[in-house]
Design an enzyme around this catalytic site. Sequence first.
Site, PDB file in Angstrom:
ATOM      1  N   CYS A 205       1.443 -11.148  -2.461  1.00 32.77           N
ATOM      2  CA  CYS A 205       1.595  -9.710  -2.669  1.00 32.77           C
ATOM      3  C   CYS A 205       3.033  -9.286  -2.989  1.00 32.77           C
ATOM      4  O   CYS A 205       3.249  -8.211  -3.537  1.00 32.77           O
ATOM      5  CB  CYS A 205       1.091  -8.971  -1.441  1.00 32.77           C
TER       6      CYS A 205
ATOM      7  N   HIS B 230       2.847  -2.370  -2.883  1.00 31.43           N
ATOM      8  CA  HIS B 230       1.680  -3.240  -3.018  1.00 31.43           C
ATOM      9  C   HIS B 230       0.443  -2.495  -2.544  1.00 31.43           C
ATOM     10  O   HIS B 230       0.437  -1.900  -1.463  1.00 31.43           O
ATOM     11  CB  HIS B 230       1.883  -4.510  -2.200  1.00 31.43           C
TER      12      HIS B 230
ATOM     13  N   ASN C 190      -7.465  -4.603  -4.270  1.00 35.28           N
ATOM     14  CA  ASN C 190      -6.192  -5.250  -3.984  1.00 35.28           C
ATOM     15  C   ASN C 190      -6.101  -6.473  -4.884  1.00 35.28           C
ATOM     16  O   ASN C 190      -6.803  -7.464  -4.678  1.00 35.28           O
ATOM     17  CB  ASN C 190      -6.149  -5.647  -2.504  1.00 35.28           C
TER      18      ASN C 190
END
Length: 334
Positions: free
Chosen positions: A114, A260, A290
Site C-alpha cells: 500500500c 491510500h 482497495n
Amino acid sequence: MIAYIKAISYYLPPNKLTNAELSVLFPEWGIEKIANKIGVDTRHIAADNEFASDMAIAAAQKLFAEHNISPADINFILYCTQSPDYFLPTTACIIQDKLGIPVKAGALDFNLGCSGYVYGLALAKGLIAAGIATNILLLTSETYSKFIHPKDKGNRTIFGDAAAATLISTNGFAAIGHFELGTDGKGAENLIVKQGAIRHPEKSADTIHDGYGNEQSPGNLHMDGPEIFAFTSTEVPVLITEILKKNGVSKADIGQFILHQANRYMLEHLRKKMDIAPENFYIYMADVGNTVSSSVPIALYEAMKEKQTGPQAKWLLAGFGVGYSWAGTVIAFI
C-alpha cells in the site's frame, strides 16, 4: 534536478464483483452494510489467466495512447508488485520487452504494497536527481484476489485488482516534493501470505477460522484487521505531520489529502482524528475497492478530474500498510 509527475493512467480488469454477489455468498453481510462500512460497491477482479504483469502492460499502453507518449522515450522502468509472474526473472524485464521499450532502459521490480506508489515516486526522483534517467515509467499492479480464500468475506469485500502507470520526468504537471518514509517489520505477521515462497514453499490445505467469520489458510492472504487499524491510527497522523514539516507547509496549504484507499471506515477515522475537512480529503474506492499500490495513483487521477489544480496548488500523497511500511510526499502543481 526537479522531478515531475508528467502523466497518469490506470487499468481495471473487466470482471467485476458486486456487493449484491457478495451478499448472496455471505447473507449476514447485506449490500448496504458492505457499502457503508467498507465504502466499496464494486471491485474489479483479474481473470484466471490474467496476471499483474498483463495489467501493468495494459496500464502502460493506456498511458502511451492517452498522453501521446512513445515507448522509445522511456529510459527506466520501476515495477511495484507483490504478485510477480515468477521468482525470476525480474518481471520488469519481461514488461520492457512486451512494451517495446529500448534495451538501454534500466528495469527493476520492487516488492511493496500500500505504500508502494509513494516509494516508487521517491525512487524515480532519486534516479532523476542522480542523472541516471529522465523518463521513468512507474508501474503498480496487484492481483490480491488470487491470494484470498473464497470464504474470506472480510478481504473479499475490501480488495480489488488494478494497475496504474505514471510517467515521472524532468518536466510535467506537478513537482515532487520531499519524502517521509518509515518501516516497522514487527508488524509483518499481521498482513501476510505465509506460504508459497522460499521459507514455506508448500501450501497447506488446513483451514483457519479467524474469529470474525472468515476462513483462511496459510497460503492465503491473512490480515489482522484490529492490529492494522491500530497501526494506521497511530502512525498515519504522525506521518502526515512529518510530511508537512519536511515540505515546509501547513495543513491549511494542502488542497487535497490523498491517502491510500484502505476502506472508508478507516479513512473517515483518520480524517476526523487529523481534523481535515471532508472537501479536502479525497476518497475514491466505491467502484474499484482497495487496489493496494494502485490506490493512490487511481485516486490522484480521479481527483484531478474533479478538483481545482491551479498553479502552486499543493496536494499530499500518503501510503501505508503491509510491511509495516509507510511513505508520503507533497506534490506542487505548476
